[in-house]
Enzyme design. Sequence first.
Site, PDB file in Angstrom:
ATOM      1  NE  ARG A 239      -1.213  21.046  -0.202  1.00 53.04           N
ATOM      2  CZ  ARG A 239      -1.360  20.882  -1.463  1.00 53.04           C
ATOM      3  NH1 ARG A 239      -2.620  21.002  -1.947  1.00 53.04           N
ATOM      4  NH2 ARG A 239      -0.485  20.877  -2.310  1.00 53.04           N
TER       5      ARG A 239
ATOM      6  CE  LYS B 141       3.560  14.740  21.766  1.00 52.68           C
ATOM      7  NZ  LYS B 141       4.581  14.053  22.446  1.00 52.68           N
TER       8      LYS B 141
ATOM      9  CD  GLU C 127       0.958   6.663  28.832  1.00 47.87           C
ATOM     10  OE1 GLU C 127       1.382   7.976  29.350  1.00 47.87           O
ATOM     11  OE2 GLU C 127       1.613   6.388  27.814  1.00 47.87           O
TER      12      GLU C 127
ATOM     13  CE  LYS D 167      -1.637  14.061  25.813  1.00 50.97           C
ATOM     14  NZ  LYS D 167      -1.812  12.843  25.179  1.00 50.97           N
TER      15      LYS D 167
ATOM     16  CD  GLU E 182       6.624  17.119  23.490  1.00 55.11           C
ATOM     17  OE1 GLU E 182       7.828  16.518  23.168  1.00 55.11           O
ATOM     18  OE2 GLU E 182       5.645  16.346  23.536  1.00 55.11           O
TER      19      GLU E 182
ATOM     20  NE  ARG F  16       1.246  17.061  23.754  1.00 53.72           N
ATOM     21  CZ  ARG F  16       0.314  16.930  22.834  1.00 53.72           C
ATOM     22  NH1 ARG F  16       0.019  18.254  21.891  1.00 53.72           N
ATOM     23  NH2 ARG F  16      -0.038  15.810  22.488  1.00 53.72           N
TER      24      ARG F  16
ATOM     25  CG  ASN G 245       7.147  13.163  25.755  1.00 54.16           C
ATOM     26  OD1 ASN G 245       6.642  12.196  25.113  1.00 54.16           O
ATOM     27  ND2 ASN G 245       7.491  14.235  25.471  1.00 54.16           N
TER      28      ASN G 245
ATOM     29  CG  HIS H  92       6.344   8.155  27.243  1.00 52.59           C
ATOM     30  ND1 HIS H  92       5.758   8.368  28.588  1.00 52.59           N
ATOM     31  CD2 HIS H  92       5.290   8.049  26.579  1.00 52.59           C
ATOM     32  CE1 HIS H  92       4.364   8.121  28.439  1.00 52.59           C
ATOM     33  NE2 HIS H  92       4.249   7.970  27.347  1.00 52.59           N
TER      34      HIS H  92
ATOM     35  CG  HIS I  42       9.262   6.211  23.057  1.00 47.90           C
ATOM     36  ND1 HIS I  42       8.985   7.704  23.032  1.00 47.90           N
ATOM     37  CD2 HIS I  42       8.016   5.988  23.382  1.00 47.90           C
ATOM     38  CE1 HIS I  42       7.666   7.781  22.873  1.00 47.90           C
ATOM     39  NE2 HIS I  42       7.195   6.641  23.460  1.00 47.90           N
TER      40      HIS I  42
ATOM     41  CG  HIS J  42       3.402   2.887  24.658  1.00 50.79           C
ATOM     42  ND1 HIS J  42       4.530   3.638  24.326  1.00 50.79           N
ATOM     43  CD2 HIS J  42       2.617   3.816  25.276  1.00 50.79           C
ATOM     44  CE1 HIS J  42       4.329   4.966  24.725  1.00 50.79           C
ATOM     45  NE2 HIS J  42       3.248   5.168  25.345  1.00 50.79           N
TER      46      HIS J  42
END
Length: 379
Positions: free
Chosen positions: A133, A155, A197, A241, A251, A255, A259, A262, A266, A279
């Site tokens: 956990r 993330k 990026e 960032k 997000e 935030r 993306n 993206h 993606h 990517h």
Amino acid sequence: MIDGLVSGSTVRVELGVLSYEIAIAPASLDELGPRMAQFPSDMKSLGKKVLVVSNPTIADYYAEQAIASLTHAGFTVYSHLIPAGEQYKTLDSIQTIYDCALENRLERSSTLVALGGGVIGDMTGFAAATWLRGVNFVQVPTSLLAMVDASIGGKTGVNHPLGKNLIGAFYQPRLVWIDPQVLKTLPEREFRAGMAEVIKYGVIWDLELFERLERSKRLDRFEEIEPELLNLILTRSCEAKAQVVSEDEKEAGLRAILNYGHTIGHAIESLTGYEQVIHGEAVAIGMVAVSKIALKMGFWGQDWDQRQLALIEKTGLPTRIPSQVSIESILDSLQTDKKVKSGRVRFILPTEHTEAKITDQVPPDILREVLASLGASGG
């Protein structure tokens, strides 16, 4: 100065009790162990057992050095390798990390160290978030993309066969340790991919960074980047960032602008099997696409569209969709995007004020027209 290192910079991600530092310093991999040992010997310590997760390629270059640094600092170190490639970013790979953690009796105070690019970082972070956990997690990114983006912000996760990063958790690292010198062994294609990026931050957040990139003669090879420029690229990108994540960790709003490029990227990445288009290349194509959408919708002008395109081309990144990818397959893939809300796809569109606008109001005909103009089949 970073804890006695010859030179470098530190960027802090402010998240209350979850705050952490991004340390950027050349030739600092040998200092990883001593820095981790500096954590206080209370509930915030990093324990004595460390599991270093990497892939065979990165391990051949840097695992011995990192493990030696950790061992000399008093840690008991184990290692685990996962094959290189986005196709291994799966729950099956996570299971192998769990197996190694169990075999070596990692405890809740233990630490997982991600030594690698974004794939290794995402998987190691997800394993850390879910083993017992939650155990400690340190990022040691070895690719440009991971240094400026993937290693920061918490993330973590893996891919589902039908979509990228659909399984995961927000889980912040305790430390991000960046040694720019490891980029000398990064393949040129991967270096270019990371620049996508960097350009993203210049478009949506940092005009000074954008203009500095424009003035650079070349951006496509590590060897062509002066140390001063490389330090600026890393520091300003990490600052961007960090600022966004500090304001919106999970997000809920702001935030989402990270993306940029993206959403369509993606889709292209997954539809080409994560290998034909990697990517950063997919993000570059995605940025070109949303730039065209923003142009047609009046969010920014032809001059900005062309400036971004020129910068992407200078970096040697692709700007067109592979012809075997159809418009319909992209539209179907977009429906599985994590940013879909009430069945509507949300796009991040650029504006002329070094900002970005989040909208779910992109007309379908404009989207189709742009995808066709960039080479998608079925137009």
